[in-house]
Write an enzyme that holds these catalytic residues in place. Sequence first.
Site, short mmCIF file in Angstrom:
data_model
loop_
_atom_site.label_atom_id
_atom_site.label_comp_id
_atom_site.label_asym_id
_atom_site.label_seq_id
_atom_site.Cartn_x
_atom_site.Cartn_y
_atom_site.Cartn_z
N HIS A 149 165.16 75.34 111.90
CA HIS A 149 164.90 76.03 112.77
C HIS A 149 164.59 75.41 114.55
O HIS A 149 165.35 74.58 114.32
CB HIS A 149 162.97 76.10 112.74
CG HIS A 149 162.75 76.74 112.01
ND1 HIS A 149 162.70 76.70 110.41
CD2 HIS A 149 162.20 78.45 111.31
CE1 HIS A 149 162.57 78.05 109.73
NE2 HIS A 149 162.08 78.68 110.21
N LYS A 153 160.43 74.38 117.41
CA LYS A 153 158.81 74.61 115.60
C LYS A 153 158.05 73.47 116.34
O LYS A 153 158.74 72.13 115.94
CB LYS A 153 159.99 74.88 114.67
CG LYS A 153 158.51 75.61 114.04
CD LYS A 153 159.83 76.05 112.18
CE LYS A 153 158.74 75.78 111.58
NZ LYS A 153 157.60 77.05 111.98
N1 LIG Z 1 155.59 85.05 109.42
C1 LIG Z 1 156.55 84.48 110.29
O1 LIG Z 1 156.91 86.02 109.91
C2 LIG Z 1 156.74 84.35 111.84
C3 LIG Z 1 155.72 83.20 112.01
N2 LIG Z 1 155.89 82.31 112.77
C4 LIG Z 1 154.77 81.57 113.36
O2 LIG Z 1 154.70 81.91 114.67
C5 LIG Z 1 153.78 80.78 115.40
C6 LIG Z 1 153.99 81.59 117.15
O3 LIG Z 1 155.74 81.25 116.65
P1 LIG Z 1 156.55 81.11 118.44
O4 LIG Z 1 155.78 82.69 119.13
O5 LIG Z 1 157.89 80.66 118.00
O6 LIG Z 1 155.83 80.41 119.20
P2 LIG Z 1 155.73 80.15 120.60
O7 LIG Z 1 154.88 78.39 121.05
O8 LIG Z 1 157.04 80.88 121.08
O9 LIG Z 1 154.22 81.07 121.13
C7 LIG Z 1 153.48 80.93 121.00
C8 LIG Z 1 152.14 81.51 121.27
O10 LIG Z 1 151.03 81.13 121.13
C9 LIG Z 1 150.28 80.56 122.59
N3 LIG Z 1 149.19 79.15 121.94
C10 LIG Z 1 149.51 78.18 121.69
N4 LIG Z 1 148.20 77.37 120.70
C11 LIG Z 1 147.25 78.38 121.60
C12 LIG Z 1 146.10 78.22 121.05
N5 LIG Z 1 145.35 77.01 120.39
N6 LIG Z 1 145.19 79.43 120.62
C13 LIG Z 1 146.11 80.85 121.36
N7 LIG Z 1 147.30 80.47 121.52
C14 LIG Z 1 147.79 79.94 121.82
C15 LIG Z 1 151.04 80.17 123.26
O11 LIG Z 1 150.64 79.35 125.00
P3 LIG Z 1 151.49 78.24 125.36
O12 LIG Z 1 153.10 78.76 125.47
O13 LIG Z 1 151.04 78.57 126.90
O14 LIG Z 1 151.53 77.30 124.98
C16 LIG Z 1 151.85 80.95 123.18
O15 LIG Z 1 152.40 81.85 123.81
C17 LIG Z 1 154.26 79.84 115.15
O16 LIG Z 1 153.10 79.49 114.04
C18 LIG Z 1 155.45 79.95 114.01
O17 LIG Z 1 155.79 79.50 112.52
C19 LIG Z 1 157.03 83.22 113.99
C20 LIG Z 1 158.22 83.92 113.45
C21 LIG Z 1 157.70 84.73 112.10
O1 LIG Z 2 158.51 79.02 113.25
C1 LIG Z 2 159.63 79.87 113.80
O2 LIG Z 2 160.54 80.32 114.61
C2 LIG Z 2 159.52 80.88 111.98
N1 LIG Z 2 158.33 80.30 111.94
C3 LIG Z 2 157.82 80.62 109.81
C4 LIG Z 2 157.97 79.65 109.56
O3 LIG Z 2 157.04 78.51 109.56
O4 LIG Z 2 158.70 79.73 108.13
C5 LIG Z 2 159.32 81.38 109.93
C6 LIG Z 2 159.82 82.02 110.25
O5 LIG Z 2 161.11 81.04 109.18
C7 LIG Z 2 160.60 82.08 111.25
#
Ligand SMILES: NC(=O)C1=CN([C@@H]2O[C@H](COP(=O)(O)OP(=O)(O)OC[C@H]3O[C@@H](n4cnc5c(N)ncnc54)[C@H](OP(=O)(O)O)[C@@H]3O)[C@@H](O)[C@H]2O)C=CC1
Ligand SMILES: O=C(O)C1=N[C@H](C(=O)O)C[C@H](O)C1
Length: 437
Positions: A149, A153
């Site tokens: 990743h 991450k």
């Molecule tokens: N299930 C799936 O298909 C997927 C899951 N994911 C998961 O989703 C999550 C987010 O990923 P991603 O978008 O890449 O991460 P990012 O860091 O780009 O975005 C996370 C967002 O959440 C905000 N945030 C951080 N901490 C908190 C908190 N305590 N309360 C509320 N908001 C918060 C951040 O704000 P700020 O930037 O201001 O800190 C940011 O806007 C991860 O856990 C990832 O593993 C990701 C892709 C696919």
């Molecule tokens: O953090 C990410 O970017 C992603 N998180 C998810 C995971 O932890 O499996 C899904 C995807 O792989 C992208």
Amino acid sequence: MQGAAGKMGHTLIETILDNPNCQLAGAFDLPTSVAIGQDAGAFLGKSTGIIITDNIEQAIEKSDVLIDFTRPEGTMTHVSLCLKHNIKLVIGTTGFSESQKQTLLDASQKIAIVQSPNMSVGVNATYKLLEVASKILKGHYDIEIIEAHHRHKVDAPSGTALRMGEVIAKAKGWDFDQTAILSREGHTGPRPSEGIGFATVRGGDIIGDHTVMFAGTGERIEISHFSSSRSSYASGALLAAEFLATKTQGFYDMQDVLAIQLTKARGQAKSGLTSFWASPNLEDAAQTLQAQNNALIGHFAQTVVETRDDRSKHLDGQADMSARLTKNLRATLQAATHQLETGQVVLATIGSTAPFVGLFGTVWGIFHALTKIANTGSVAIDQIAGPVGEALIMTAFGLVVAVPAVIAYNFFGRFIRTINKILEAFAADLLHYFGKN
Ligand SMILES: NC(=O)C1=CN([C@@H]2O[C@H](COP(=O)(O)OP(=O)(O)OC[C@H]3O[C@@H](n4cnc5c(N)ncnc54)[C@H](OP(=O)(O)O)[C@@H]3O)[C@@H](O)[C@H]2O)C=CC1
Ligand SMILES: O=C(O)C1=N[C@H](C(=O)O)C[C@H](O)C1
């Protein structure tokens, strides 16, 4: 939409704006986010009328479903707000502790939740491939999961890698916690044969790669999934949100949302009928099915109870029981069919559009070959071979993607027809038994 300014937040907003079945009702993020006060579509140069706020309560007021891709501690806050306002929840966030997972399960007694570490159709299909591979590779094959990743991450191994490990452990009949080797360092000794190893790579802007290796003696099998865009996660999350439209409580994952679990639906249809007809009365039947989390048959039982108890003065309530039950059972049957067909839409779209990608490649390659001939005035084989070779690769790619999608579409279609027949017969029986009084 929570985490509106995050990587997934942006992809989700873009996908929601393109989806006629969904409407962005609110967008929020942490007070420290630079996006607070901006229009949610500003990063796309669009005006949505939804301003990103740090006031969660205000943002979820008009929402049916909250989509959360943030951090575990954020999700915990959002769950309690969803409980307070009776709002459904799609959770994509990964990295939960055991006690946080329990909090989500407890909340699902009151509200409907879909939680999945990976919402893409491809990854969920990969789980099925892993299940099959784990069952048929019975000899000595060591199982290693490698995930890669982007550099931002924060959790490791990825939620997807862990879920892949759980799927494999279940198929093998192993205890996941006993067999998972989450990291290695120093003098580790030889590898145990009943073990699932994990390796983590972090770097650059890798979106999400997962490879499961079945390493035998003299050979190795690898099953991989590579994400080239976050849009597959976002469209999966929206499918999950739509899936929740008919749910009031319960804990679901993407396997429930996608047609992949049609086998489960068929099992539910059969076992639900046995429980229903074995019950002493309708109320008991509805309660038993709810306790079994059998929404498929449970909705039919509930429909009969609600129709029987409907004393309203509207036209609906005035007709005789037979007419009202016919109408209501028809609606329940339609909703069940729609639910079963959700994943079919994705497969049908892939199956019907991928060949055009191939065709486009063919046209593009031939166009290039002709342009070269026109520019040079000669018909040398090396001028034609390159572009036509590329064209053939594109054509083959289109077919490689489309053919499995069409096969899967037909396979699931047969399943859906079988389940529909069971449900139609059940609805007819219900009408026969309860339509008179
Ligand atoms: N299930 C799936 O298909 C997927 C899951 N994911 C998961 O989703 C999550 C987010 O990923 P991603 O978008 O890449 O991460 P990012 O860091 O780009 O975005 C996370 C967002 O959440 C905000 N945030 C951080 N901490 C908190 C908190 N305590 N309360 C509320 N908001 C918060 C951040 O704000 P700020 O930037 O201001 O800190 C940011 O806007 C991860 O856990 C990832 O593993 C990701 C892709 C696919
Ligand atoms: O953090 C990410 O970017 C992603 N998180 C998810 C995971 O932890 O499996 C899904 C995807 O792989 C992208």
